[in-house]
Design a protein around this motif. Structure first.
Motif, PDB file in Angstrom:
ATOM      1  N   SER A   7      62.481  60.204  27.003  1.00  0.00           N
ATOM      2  CA  SER A   7      61.892  59.425  27.776  1.00  0.00           C
ATOM      3  C   SER A   7      62.069  59.853  29.325  1.00  0.00           C
ATOM      4  CB  SER A   7      61.899  57.949  27.834  1.00  0.00           C
ATOM      5  OG  SER A   7      63.461  57.370  27.847  1.00  0.00           O
ATOM      6  N   GLY A   8      61.524  59.424  30.187  1.00  0.00           N
ATOM      7  CA  GLY A   8      61.899  59.825  31.415  1.00  0.00           C
ATOM      8  C   GLY A   8      61.067  60.850  32.170  1.00  0.00           C
ATOM      9  N   LEU A  18      64.774  63.741  38.615  1.00  0.00           N
ATOM     10  CA  LEU A  18      64.416  62.922  37.210  1.00  0.00           C
ATOM     11  C   LEU A  18      65.548  62.825  36.349  1.00  0.00           C
ATOM     12  CD1 LEU A  18      60.915  64.201  36.479  1.00  0.00           C
ATOM     13  CD2 LEU A  18      61.455  62.010  37.187  1.00  0.00           C
ATOM     14  N   ARG A  19      65.612  61.807  35.524  1.00  0.00           N
ATOM     15  CA  ARG A  19      66.636  61.568  34.713  1.00  0.00           C
ATOM     16  C   ARG A  19      65.912  61.352  33.270  1.00  0.00           C
ATOM     17  NH1 ARG A  19      71.495  57.263  33.533  1.00  0.00           N
ATOM     18  NH2 ARG A  19      69.884  56.075  33.124  1.00  0.00           N
ATOM     19  N   LEU A  20      66.100  62.248  32.473  1.00  0.00           N
ATOM     20  CA  LEU A  20      65.562  62.197  30.948  1.00  0.00           C
ATOM     21  C   LEU A  20      66.496  61.622  30.157  1.00  0.00           C
ATOM     22  CD1 LEU A  20      64.036  65.809  30.554  1.00  0.00           C
ATOM     23  CD2 LEU A  20      62.964  63.796  31.829  1.00  0.00           C
ATOM     24  N   SER A  21      66.029  60.891  29.259  1.00  0.00           N
ATOM     25  CA  SER A  21      66.872  60.131  28.183  1.00  0.00           C
ATOM     26  C   SER A  21      66.403  60.276  26.934  1.00  0.00           C
ATOM     27  CB  SER A  21      66.887  58.679  28.558  1.00  0.00           C
ATOM     28  OG  SER A  21      67.237  58.537  29.755  1.00  0.00           O
ATOM     29  N   TYR A  80      71.483  62.195  28.064  1.00  0.00           N
ATOM     30  CA  TYR A  80      71.026  62.231  29.388  1.00  0.00           C
ATOM     31  C   TYR A  80      70.569  63.746  30.125  1.00  0.00           C
ATOM     32  CZ  TYR A  80      71.791  57.130  29.532  1.00  0.00           C
ATOM     33  OH  TYR A  80      71.896  55.804  29.229  1.00  0.00           O
TER      34      TYR A  80
END
Length: 124
Positions: A7-8, A18-21, A80
């Motif tokens: 997500s993210g 941006l930060r992806l998880s 992350y």
């Protein structure tokens, strides 16, 4: 059954962040590496960043060094990818993946399980 759910993703301007998880099911230490890969249209898949589950060693593609960071919250089973100073060439689908192999931290062929991906679009 192992599941990886990213997500993210989203759309940002050149220079944004941006930060992806990635939520990881199962026992994290079953995996030697957990990493992020990306694939843009008409381009080959590229290993972006990876982390060793034991010891926390990190690996980055030259194209993202100094801009991206990777971290693993073992307790929450969350991976992350913090992406700063984003560029239009970072536009791609980003995938979380897990590898049980001790080689090829950024080699997608070494990875056993993959998430469905999250889209990142950087506009100029």
């Amino acid at each position: 059954q192992v599941q990886l759910v990213e997500s993210g993703g989203g759309s940002v301007q050149d220079g944004g962040s941006l930060r992806l998880s990635c939520v990881i099911s199962g026992y994290i230490y079953s995996w030697y590496y957990i990493g992020w890969f990306r694939q843009a249209p008409a381009k080959e898949r590229e290993g972006v960043a990876a982390i060793r589950t034991a010891g926390g060693g990190t690996y980055f593609a030259d194209s993202v060094k100094g801009r991206f960071s990777i971290s693993l919250d073992n307790g929450k089973k969350l991976l992350y990818l913090q992406m700063n100073s984003l560029k239009p060439e970072d536009t791609a689908m980003y995938y979380c993946a897990a590898s049980s192999r001790q080689w090829g931290a950024l080699n997608g062929a070494m990875y056993n399980y993959w998430g469905q991906g999250t889209q990142v679009t950087v506009s100029s």
